[in-house]
Write a protein that holds these residues in place. Sequence first.
Motif, PDB file in Angstrom:
ATOM      1  N   THR A  92       0.851  -1.199   0.000  1.00 34.37           N
ATOM      2  CA  THR A  92       0.000   0.000   0.000  1.00 34.37           C
ATOM      3  C   THR A  92       0.881   1.242   0.000  1.00 34.37           C
ATOM      4  O   THR A  92       2.055   1.185   0.386  1.00 34.37           O
ATOM      5  CB  THR A  92      -0.914   0.051   1.235  1.00 34.37           C
ATOM      6  OG1 THR A  92      -0.110   0.186   2.420  1.00 34.37           O
ATOM      7  CG2 THR A  92      -1.786  -1.182   1.334  1.00 34.37           C
ATOM      8  N   LYS A 121      -4.541   6.383   1.271  1.00 32.96           N
ATOM      9  CA  LYS A 121      -3.912   5.055   1.172  1.00 32.96           C
ATOM     10  C   LYS A 121      -4.641   4.212   0.126  1.00 32.96           C
ATOM     11  O   LYS A 121      -5.876   4.193   0.088  1.00 32.96           O
ATOM     12  CB  LYS A 121      -3.944   4.336   2.511  1.00 32.96           C
ATOM     13  CG  LYS A 121      -3.324   2.936   2.476  1.00 32.96           C
ATOM     14  CD  LYS A 121      -3.461   2.221   3.801  1.00 32.96           C
ATOM     15  CE  LYS A 121      -2.511   2.792   4.826  1.00 32.96           C
ATOM     16  NZ  LYS A 121      -2.477   1.965   6.077  1.00 32.96           N
ATOM     17  N   LEU A 164       3.904   0.631   2.819  1.00 27.70           N
ATOM     18  CA  LEU A 164       3.864  -0.447   3.813  1.00 27.70           C
ATOM     19  C   LEU A 164       3.714  -1.798   3.120  1.00 27.70           C
ATOM     20  O   LEU A 164       3.126  -1.888   2.029  1.00 27.70           O
ATOM     21  CB  LEU A 164       2.685  -0.241   4.773  1.00 27.70           C
ATOM     22  CG  LEU A 164       2.667   1.086   5.562  1.00 27.70           C
ATOM     23  CD1 LEU A 164       1.390   1.186   6.382  1.00 27.70           C
ATOM     24  CD2 LEU A 164       3.892   1.206   6.456  1.00 27.70           C
ATOM     25  N   GLY A 168       1.446  -4.344   7.056  1.00 21.42           N
ATOM     26  CA  GLY A 168       1.374  -2.994   7.613  1.00 21.42           C
ATOM     27  C   GLY A 168       2.678  -2.481   8.172  1.00 21.42           C
ATOM     28  O   GLY A 168       2.694  -1.487   8.909  1.00 21.42           O
ATOM     29  N   ASN A 169       3.793  -3.125   7.824  1.00 20.76           N
ATOM     30  CA  ASN A 169       5.109  -2.720   8.313  1.00 20.76           C
ATOM     31  C   ASN A 169       5.871  -1.933   7.244  1.00 20.76           C
ATOM     32  O   ASN A 169       5.575  -2.034   6.041  1.00 20.76           O
ATOM     33  CB  ASN A 169       5.931  -3.947   8.715  1.00 20.76           C
ATOM     34  CG  ASN A 169       5.266  -4.741   9.828  1.00 20.76           C
ATOM     35  OD1 ASN A 169       4.758  -4.166  10.785  1.00 20.76           O
ATOM     36  ND2 ASN A 169       5.267  -6.063   9.694  1.00 20.76           N
TER      37      ASN A 169
END
Length: 383
Positions: A92, A121, A164, A168-169
């Motif tokens: 994303t 996003k 990311l 989500g990192n």
Amino acid sequence: MTTVGMVTALAGVLAAGPATADTASPLDVVSKELTYTCTFPLVGPQPVTATVSVDLPTSAAVGERIQPTGLAIDFTLSENIVTAFRLIGAATMEADGVADVDVAFGGRTLTMGVPNLKAPKQDIPASGPMSSSMTGPMPSFILYEPGSLEIGAGQQFFASATALDENGNDTALGNPIDIPCTQDAGQDAHLGTIEVTGAPTAGPAAGMSTQGSVDKELAYTCTFPEAGQQDAVGRVTATFPDQAQVDQRAEITDAEVQADINAASVDVLRDNGAATVEGSGQADLHAGLSDASGTLELTLGLPATIPPVDVPAAGGLTASMPINTPSLIFRAPGDLSVSAGDLSGTLTPRDAAGDETALGTFDVPCQPQSGQDTHLATVPIVA
């Protein structure tokens, strides 16, 4: 004007100034396709096509607020760029941006870096190019003499992207990812002309010179629903440079107003079951730009945000108002004098469940109380 001065003025915006009418002219929807060269990690400089759109009034009167709206930059990232993001494991991406806008009036040209543009996003596609859009609020203008206000897309655009992975990192590149863009040469970047008509009128009075950090309390009269006119205090803080240099970007930092709202006004919120209050606003900045051709006076209305604040069980409350302060690039030497102007807020109280109260969303106009020195800064602009 210097970016510093403007930004500072911004902060002062919360302070005081004469009330003015909103733009009454119909809007002209302007859209122009431009090409930029943007520098991306891994792949370096890449061509990017963007469509810059904005809604501009067709005309305005001297002393009338000119409010451009609908600023949007629609852009497409090529398959080459998108592939690079996929190779680092990005799933994303979202971005913040600052877009330069060129403004010309009365023989003077100023470049403003309009901040707080947002691209939402979105998922990075499995193949092919990727399209997105950055949008955000524009400053307003009040001019005190007739003439033609020219507005164009500036030469530079800055994006700060957050990429990311699927969990989500951060990716291996980390965040944020800076993406500077420069408009390709030879394009017509003019967006519109607003004719300002009427007799010249005096702008806000200037005050004494100040440099460095600003920390100033100003008294306002604000009109609240049910409570009517009430006293409020705004503490204006900002840090700006001692001077600005021609053709170089000037920045101001930490521009904010801490607004102390009295108990009588907060009682209205409590009586209607409000647990929090939040909103947006506009802060006016009065500026006098003096150079070899004379002095141009104008007022800039700068967008502000009001983050949610708890409504206490008793007494007043203090709300924070960070100001969206543009950077500035001046094109001729001179001096910029900046003072605080009117403040307007649009507030939404919410109950403990997060729902709107019976008050709904309402406007709170604030005018400075008389007899105060609202001057914030005088900044020399040097060659």
